[in-house]
Design an enzyme around this catalytic site. Structure first.
Site, PDB file in Angstrom:
ATOM      1  N   ASN A  62      -3.948  12.663  -3.681  1.00  0.00           N
ATOM      2  CA  ASN A  62      -3.588  11.281  -3.156  1.00  0.00           C
ATOM      3  C   ASN A  62      -3.936  11.524  -1.373  1.00  0.00           C
ATOM      4  O   ASN A  62      -3.760  12.622  -0.846  1.00  0.00           O
ATOM      5  CB  ASN A  62      -2.089  10.940  -3.209  1.00  0.00           C
ATOM      6  CG  ASN A  62      -1.086  11.855  -2.864  1.00  0.00           C
ATOM      7  OD1 ASN A  62      -1.183  12.932  -2.894  1.00  0.00           O
ATOM      8  ND2 ASN A  62      -0.007  11.364  -2.236  1.00  0.00           N
ATOM      9  N   GLU A  64      -3.491   9.382   1.897  1.00  0.00           N
ATOM     10  CA  GLU A  64      -2.879   8.460   2.676  1.00  0.00           C
ATOM     11  C   GLU A  64      -3.452   8.275   4.098  1.00  0.00           C
ATOM     12  O   GLU A  64      -4.440   9.006   4.486  1.00  0.00           O
ATOM     13  CB  GLU A  64      -1.649   8.898   2.968  1.00  0.00           C
ATOM     14  CG  GLU A  64      -0.669   8.932   1.734  1.00  0.00           C
ATOM     15  CD  GLU A  64       0.631   9.249   1.672  1.00  0.00           C
ATOM     16  OE1 GLU A  64       1.178   9.487   2.806  1.00  0.00           O
ATOM     17  OE2 GLU A  64       1.529   9.124   0.560  1.00  0.00           O
ATOM     18  N   CYS A  73      -3.994   6.759  -4.583  1.00  0.00           N
ATOM     19  CA  CYS A  73      -3.772   7.741  -5.501  1.00  0.00           C
ATOM     20  C   CYS A  73      -4.241   8.686  -5.863  1.00  0.00           C
ATOM     21  O   CYS A  73      -5.698   8.679  -5.805  1.00  0.00           O
ATOM     22  CB  CYS A  73      -3.096   6.956  -6.547  1.00  0.00           C
ATOM     23  SG  CYS A  73      -1.627   5.827  -6.486  1.00  0.00           S
ATOM     24  N   GLU A  75      -4.983   9.732  -8.939  1.00  0.00           N
ATOM     25  CA  GLU A  75      -5.590   9.595 -10.112  1.00  0.00           C
ATOM     26  C   GLU A  75      -6.861   8.928  -9.847  1.00  0.00           C
ATOM     27  O   GLU A  75      -7.928   9.085 -10.573  1.00  0.00           O
ATOM     28  CB  GLU A  75      -4.698   8.823 -10.927  1.00  0.00           C
ATOM     29  CG  GLU A  75      -3.335   9.579 -11.285  1.00  0.00           C
ATOM     30  CD  GLU A  75      -2.062   9.281 -10.674  1.00  0.00           C
ATOM     31  OE1 GLU A  75      -2.356   9.104  -9.402  1.00  0.00           O
ATOM     32  OE2 GLU A  75      -0.992   9.215 -11.001  1.00  0.00           O
ATOM     33  N   CYS A 112       0.973   4.983 -11.583  1.00  0.00           N
ATOM     34  CA  CYS A 112       1.360   3.478 -11.150  1.00  0.00           C
ATOM     35  C   CYS A 112       0.455   2.631 -11.853  1.00  0.00           C
ATOM     36  O   CYS A 112      -0.382   2.977 -12.630  1.00  0.00           O
ATOM     37  CB  CYS A 112       0.960   3.327  -9.737  1.00  0.00           C
ATOM     38  SG  CYS A 112      -0.710   3.169  -9.412  1.00  0.00           S
ATOM     39  N   CYS A 115      -3.471   2.607 -11.261  1.00  0.00           N
ATOM     40  CA  CYS A 115      -4.226   3.865 -11.776  1.00  0.00           C
ATOM     41  C   CYS A 115      -4.396   3.745 -13.362  1.00  0.00           C
ATOM     42  O   CYS A 115      -5.371   4.037 -13.966  1.00  0.00           O
ATOM     43  CB  CYS A 115      -3.462   5.170 -11.514  1.00  0.00           C
ATOM     44  SG  CYS A 115      -3.780   5.633  -9.663  1.00  0.00           S
TER      45      CYS A 115
HETATM   46  N1  THU Z   1       1.100   8.553  -5.815  1.00  0.00           N
HETATM   47  C1  THU Z   1      -0.314   9.090  -6.438  1.00  0.00           C
HETATM   48  O1  THU Z   1      -1.144   9.728  -5.887  1.00  0.00           O
HETATM   49  N2  THU Z   1       0.023   9.091  -7.850  1.00  0.00           N
HETATM   50  C2  THU Z   1       0.877   8.660  -8.441  1.00  0.00           C
HETATM   51  O2  THU Z   1       1.110   8.774  -9.867  1.00  0.00           O
HETATM   52  C3  THU Z   1       2.354   8.166  -7.794  1.00  0.00           C
HETATM   53  C4  THU Z   1       2.005   7.890  -6.645  1.00  0.00           C
HETATM   54  C5  THU Z   1       0.861   8.606  -4.262  1.00  0.00           C
HETATM   55  C6  THU Z   1       0.710   7.478  -3.468  1.00  0.00           C
HETATM   56  C7  THU Z   1       1.401   7.903  -2.261  1.00  0.00           C
HETATM   57  O3  THU Z   1       0.218   8.549  -1.333  1.00  0.00           O
HETATM   58  C8  THU Z   1       2.335   8.956  -2.448  1.00  0.00           C
HETATM   59  O4  THU Z   1       2.060   9.364  -4.085  1.00  0.00           O
HETATM   60  C9  THU Z   1       3.694   8.373  -2.562  1.00  0.00           C
HETATM   61  O5  THU Z   1       3.797   7.047  -3.309  1.00  0.00           O
END
Ligand code: THU
Length: 160
Positions: A62, A64, A73, A75, A112, A115
């Site tokens: 991930n 940000e 995310c 995935e 999520c 994804c």
């Molecule tokens: N996130 C993912 O990368 N994958 C998931 O399956 C759940 C959430 C990330 C998004 C964000 O950067 C952080 O986790 C918190 O939600």
């Protein structure tokens, strides 16, 4: 009027040793991928690894951003990298790990909805099931295809 009940079955593992070698390898790749996570706002670090039909493994994590919605995310970062760099190659499996402060949590990190939708499209495109491995140190889950975690998938190809 009928009441219809849906059921899914999936595998639960209590340790990585219970998994078959290919899945274990992909989980280890996802753990490595987690190191590349950039998540200074949530501190929740996620790593993913996609296995392609030719054996190639693509890692992602991930990412940000101060403008929050601009992040992505693990995935989707990984699947988009796989598709961008290896177009047309089926994605046979994806492993996911997550946890705060670069640790791997005890419970599986579940993807999520957005994804899942992206997984669904790549699965439809290839015509081959994509298995999903969600790994936590105390238990891990394996689903055989995206349909199992996204019932009633939206698929515009079906409208044609
Ligand atoms: N996130 C993912 O990368 N994958 C998931 O399956 C759940 C959430 C990330 C998004 C964000 O950067 C952080 O986790 C918190 O939600």
């Amino acid at each position: 009027m009928n009441t219809v009940t849906l059921g899914i079955s999936f595998k639960e593992y209590s340790s990585i040793e219970e998994m078959d070698a290919a899945d274990r390898m992909l989980v280890e790749e996802a753990i490595e991928a987690q190191k590349g996570s950039y998540a200074p706002y949530s501190n929740f670090n996620v790593g993913a690894a996609v296995l392609l039909e030719d054996g190639t493994v693509v890692r992602g994590s991930n990412q940000e951003n101060a403008a929050y919605p601009s992040g992505l995310c693990a995935e989707r970062t990984t699947m988009f990298a796989a598709s961008a760099n290896h177009p047309g190659k089926a994605m046979l499996a994806i492993a996911i790990v997550g946890g705060f402060d670069h640790a791997v949590a005890a419970t599986p990190c579940t993807p999520c909805g957005a994804c899942r939708q992206v997984m669904a499209e790549y699965q439809t495109l290839s015509g081959k099931p994509m298995r999903i491995i969600m790994y936590g140190t105390e238990r891990a889950w394996k689903f055989d295809r995206v349909d199992d975690i996204l019932p009633f998938i939206f698929d515009s190809f079906n409208e044609k």
